[in-house]
Design a protein around this motif. Sequence first.
Motif, PDB file in Angstrom:
ATOM      1  N   TYR A  58      37.239   0.444  62.222  1.00 22.59           N
ATOM      2  CA  TYR A  58      36.048  -0.063  62.231  1.00 22.59           C
ATOM      3  C   TYR A  58      36.137  -0.458  64.048  1.00 22.59           C
ATOM      4  O   TYR A  58      34.825  -0.153  64.556  1.00 22.59           O
ATOM      5  N   GLN A  59      37.008  -0.784  64.732  1.00 24.10           N
ATOM      6  CA  GLN A  59      36.906  -0.992  66.122  1.00 24.10           C
ATOM      7  C   GLN A  59      36.583   0.166  66.877  1.00 24.10           C
ATOM      8  O   GLN A  59      35.965   0.230  67.939  1.00 24.10           O
ATOM      9  N   GLY A  60      37.276   1.411  66.306  1.00 21.79           N
ATOM     10  CA  GLY A  60      37.112   2.696  66.883  1.00 21.79           C
ATOM     11  C   GLY A  60      35.751   3.218  66.945  1.00 21.79           C
ATOM     12  O   GLY A  60      34.971   3.600  67.752  1.00 21.79           O
ATOM     13  N   ARG A  61      34.828   2.863  65.745  1.00 24.64           N
ATOM     14  CA  ARG A  61      33.492   3.177  65.627  1.00 24.64           C
ATOM     15  C   ARG A  61      32.548   2.184  66.565  1.00 24.64           C
ATOM     16  O   ARG A  61      31.777   2.770  67.049  1.00 24.64           O
ATOM     17  N   VAL A  62      32.979   0.933  66.634  1.00 19.06           N
ATOM     18  CA  VAL A  62      32.100  -0.074  67.607  1.00 19.06           C
ATOM     19  C   VAL A  62      32.596   0.278  68.909  1.00 19.06           C
ATOM     20  O   VAL A  62      31.554   0.231  69.573  1.00 19.06           O
ATOM     21  N   PHE A  63      33.897   0.258  69.421  1.00 23.61           N
ATOM     22  CA  PHE A  63      33.950   0.587  70.656  1.00 23.61           C
ATOM     23  C   PHE A  63      33.698   1.798  71.321  1.00 23.61           C
ATOM     24  O   PHE A  63      33.087   2.101  72.385  1.00 23.61           O
ATOM     25  N   GLY A  64      33.570   2.559  70.360  1.00 23.69           N
ATOM     26  CA  GLY A  64      33.216   4.268  70.874  1.00 23.69           C
ATOM     27  C   GLY A  64      31.660   4.219  71.093  1.00 23.69           C
ATOM     28  O   GLY A  64      31.079   4.737  72.103  1.00 23.69           O
ATOM     29  N   ALA A  65      30.839   3.444  70.289  1.00 22.40           N
ATOM     30  CA  ALA A  65      29.596   3.449  70.697  1.00 22.40           C
ATOM     31  C   ALA A  65      29.210   2.468  71.725  1.00 22.40           C
ATOM     32  O   ALA A  65      28.202   2.891  72.391  1.00 22.40           O
ATOM     33  N   ALA A  66      29.790   1.793  72.130  1.00 30.01           N
ATOM     34  CA  ALA A  66      29.830   0.752  73.272  1.00 30.01           C
ATOM     35  C   ALA A  66      30.088   1.538  74.573  1.00 30.01           C
ATOM     36  O   ALA A  66      29.109   1.687  75.624  1.00 30.01           O
ATOM     37  N   ILE A  67      31.180   2.196  74.344  1.00 26.84           N
ATOM     38  CA  ILE A  67      31.336   3.122  75.646  1.00 26.84           C
ATOM     39  C   ILE A  67      30.140   4.092  75.663  1.00 26.84           C
ATOM     40  O   ILE A  67      29.520   4.438  77.059  1.00 26.84           O
ATOM     41  N   ALA A  68      29.589   4.841  74.764  1.00 30.04           N
ATOM     42  CA  ALA A  68      28.405   5.683  74.849  1.00 30.04           C
ATOM     43  C   ALA A  68      27.241   5.134  75.402  1.00 30.04           C
ATOM     44  O   ALA A  68      26.495   5.579  76.291  1.00 30.04           O
ATOM     45  N   ASP A  69      27.012   3.775  74.931  1.00 24.31           N
ATOM     46  CA  ASP A  69      25.836   3.132  75.448  1.00 24.31           C
ATOM     47  C   ASP A  69      25.956   2.721  76.840  1.00 24.31           C
ATOM     48  O   ASP A  69      24.890   2.989  77.449  1.00 24.31           O
ATOM     49  N   ARG A  70      27.157   2.305  77.195  1.00 25.85           N
ATOM     50  CA  ARG A  70      27.300   1.908  78.681  1.00 25.85           C
ATOM     51  C   ARG A  70      27.126   3.201  79.569  1.00 25.85           C
ATOM     52  O   ARG A  70      26.460   3.295  80.713  1.00 25.85           O
TER      53      ARG A  70
ATOM     54  N   ASN B 207      38.440   7.922  65.252  1.00 26.14           N
ATOM     55  CA  ASN B 207      37.167   7.265  64.994  1.00 26.14           C
ATOM     56  C   ASN B 207      36.253   7.026  66.626  1.00 26.14           C
ATOM     57  O   ASN B 207      35.208   7.280  66.412  1.00 26.14           O
ATOM     58  N   LEU B 208      37.011   6.572  67.322  1.00 27.34           N
ATOM     59  CA  LEU B 208      36.619   6.172  68.576  1.00 27.34           C
ATOM     60  C   LEU B 208      35.977   7.526  69.370  1.00 27.34           C
ATOM     61  O   LEU B 208      34.810   7.680  69.833  1.00 27.34           O
ATOM     62  N   ALA B 209      36.973   8.314  69.264  1.00 37.98           N
ATOM     63  CA  ALA B 209      36.316   9.671  70.154  1.00 37.98           C
ATOM     64  C   ALA B 209      35.251  10.104  69.530  1.00 37.98           C
ATOM     65  O   ALA B 209      34.339  10.770  69.897  1.00 37.98           O
ATOM     66  N   ASP B 210      35.118  10.282  68.221  1.00 39.62           N
ATOM     67  CA  ASP B 210      34.024  10.903  67.340  1.00 39.62           C
ATOM     68  C   ASP B 210      32.887  10.350  67.378  1.00 39.62           C
ATOM     69  O   ASP B 210      31.811  10.706  67.862  1.00 39.62           O
ATOM     70  N   ARG B 211      32.851   8.648  67.563  1.00 46.31           N
ATOM     71  CA  ARG B 211      31.523   8.018  67.802  1.00 46.31           C
ATOM     72  C   ARG B 211      31.179   7.934  69.095  1.00 46.31           C
ATOM     73  O   ARG B 211      29.876   8.190  69.508  1.00 46.31           O
ATOM     74  N   ALA B 212      32.191   8.141  69.889  1.00 48.43           N
ATOM     75  CA  ALA B 212      31.641   8.505  71.764  1.00 48.43           C
ATOM     76  C   ALA B 212      31.163   9.827  71.649  1.00 48.43           C
ATOM     77  O   ALA B 212      29.942   9.959  72.560  1.00 48.43           O
ATOM     78  N   HIS B 213      31.727  10.768  71.204  1.00 52.69           N
ATOM     79  CA  HIS B 213      31.119  12.136  71.397  1.00 52.69           C
ATOM     80  C   HIS B 213      29.729  12.174  70.687  1.00 52.69           C
ATOM     81  O   HIS B 213      28.760  13.045  71.097  1.00 52.69           O
ATOM     82  N   ALA B 214      29.524  11.532  69.430  1.00 45.35           N
ATOM     83  CA  ALA B 214      28.204  11.692  68.917  1.00 45.35           C
ATOM     84  C   ALA B 214      27.116  10.845  69.710  1.00 45.35           C
ATOM     85  O   ALA B 214      25.805  11.320  69.431  1.00 45.35           O
ATOM     86  N   GLY B 215      27.596   9.899  70.642  1.00 42.82           N
ATOM     87  CA  GLY B 215      26.804   9.212  71.703  1.00 42.82           C
ATOM     88  C   GLY B 215      26.278  10.105  72.667  1.00 42.82           C
ATOM     89  O   GLY B 215      25.914   9.603  73.677  1.00 42.82           O
ATOM     90  N   GLY B 216      26.855  11.273  72.815  1.00 39.24           N
ATOM     91  CA  GLY B 216      26.536  12.214  73.918  1.00 39.24           C
ATOM     92  C   GLY B 216      27.728  12.490  75.108  1.00 39.24           C
ATOM     93  O   GLY B 216      27.563  13.294  75.996  1.00 39.24           O
TER      94      GLY B 216
END
Length: 488
Positions: free
Chosen positions: A338-350, A32-41
């Motif tokens: 849940y953490q994977g989704r949230v933290f993955g988005a945080a990594i992408a945002d930063r 989930n973390l990888a997927d959300r970060a990848h979706a963030g670019g």
Amino acid sequence: MGTTGATGSAGGEDGGYDYDLVVIGGGPTGENLADRAHAGGLSVALVEAELVGGECSYWACMPSKALLRPGAALTGARRVAGSREAVTGALDAAAVLARRDAFASHWHDDGQVRWLASAGIDLVRGHGRLDGERRVTVDTPGGGRRTLTARHAVAVCTGTRAALPDLPGLAGARVWTSREATSAKSVPRRLAVVGGGVVAVETATAWRALGSEVTLLVRGGRLLERTEEFAGQLVSDGLRAAGVDVRLGASVTAVRREPDGTVLLDLADGTRLPADEALFATGRRPATADLGLESVGLEPGSWIDTDDTGRATAVPGGWLYAAGDVNHRALLTHQGKYQGRVFGAAIADRAAGRPLDLAPWGRSVATADHAAVPQVVFADPEVAAVGRTLREAEDAGLRVRAVDYELGDVSGAALHADDYRGRARAVVDLDREVLVGVTFVGPDVAELLHSATVAVVGEVPLDRLWHAVPAYPTVSEVWLRLLETYRG
């Protein structure tokens, strides 16, 4: 498999592979973390030493619930006059185990690997270790070694392993951990279960339904110590009614396996318990002992503390993240995802220089792990709880009141099963008049839990909950009865 991502660059054995993010651990959290970060670019490499999908898919959530469900369905039929008379046999153990095997994908991860490829995430098989800032070395199955360098972050999602006590004879006794308990190929005639938590209770429930003679050895004075006290008592009563020998205050002092395969457990009271298999469900430890933590100033084998965006608080630079069980916030698959989704988005945002979204609908900060964690214990009866227990709320300094209601007195519950027995508790914050904890215990209460989770997470005022009308006649009518009891 180890292709390059959209913006990843492949190098040689010495140069390694460069990605925006390297994730160590390919369980549900890492996926989930990888997927959300990848979706963030971001370009992402996911490193996995065993099966993609992790503990939950092959040795925990999926196989354990597949083992438990047939027994629950059979018991449910026997609780209702009319269907009770139609049930004439016991569970077909071979069919149950075959269904379990299917839900565990027969311990092959082809489907998960295909999903990673479709999501644009590169898989690197092998054992990954941190090797200083933003570097991960991977010992590959063929005996080689790769170095992966991360432009922005490394995320540790390696989960936990079973923790075994230091007992004489245990190392050579070939005892079960949770992995063996969920993947066993046959039903042991006699099973000893050591522990009083969720894994112990669910394993005892499942294998007893399949025909094992189960003895549950609990060192403490009750089951499920992290739940409301009545939950442990009702589950203990249910296990005993099913034929499990529940022994409280029972400590194991030594273990050995005889040449004929029998496991002998010596107990502190001087007695000896023979069994064909013995499960030790005695806790979990972080899977960080061989992760290279020392290269970034952390203690090998330790938990990795994080802030609410997933950053490791003890590592300078803000590049190391930890999600799921390994950060010890909430050792549950759904919380790890849940953490994977949230933290993955945080990594992408930063990485993109975007400010973290801190609004109520924000996606980059995790808050549910503090006081709104839901969990189901799939015993008979089930336990479904979210938020704080009464004691936890009081210990947190809240002015609270516990509101209890017997579930068997709810019309929908009486229709659901003859002689329905169960209990509900709502813990009310008296100053704000919102719920800070809810517990249901009874047959099939798991599906009540999300309504309670919404009420706790949303801090819904009780005056508004009055207008959430439960359908009649359903077990959910307990919500109305709890509010009526609170109002007096």
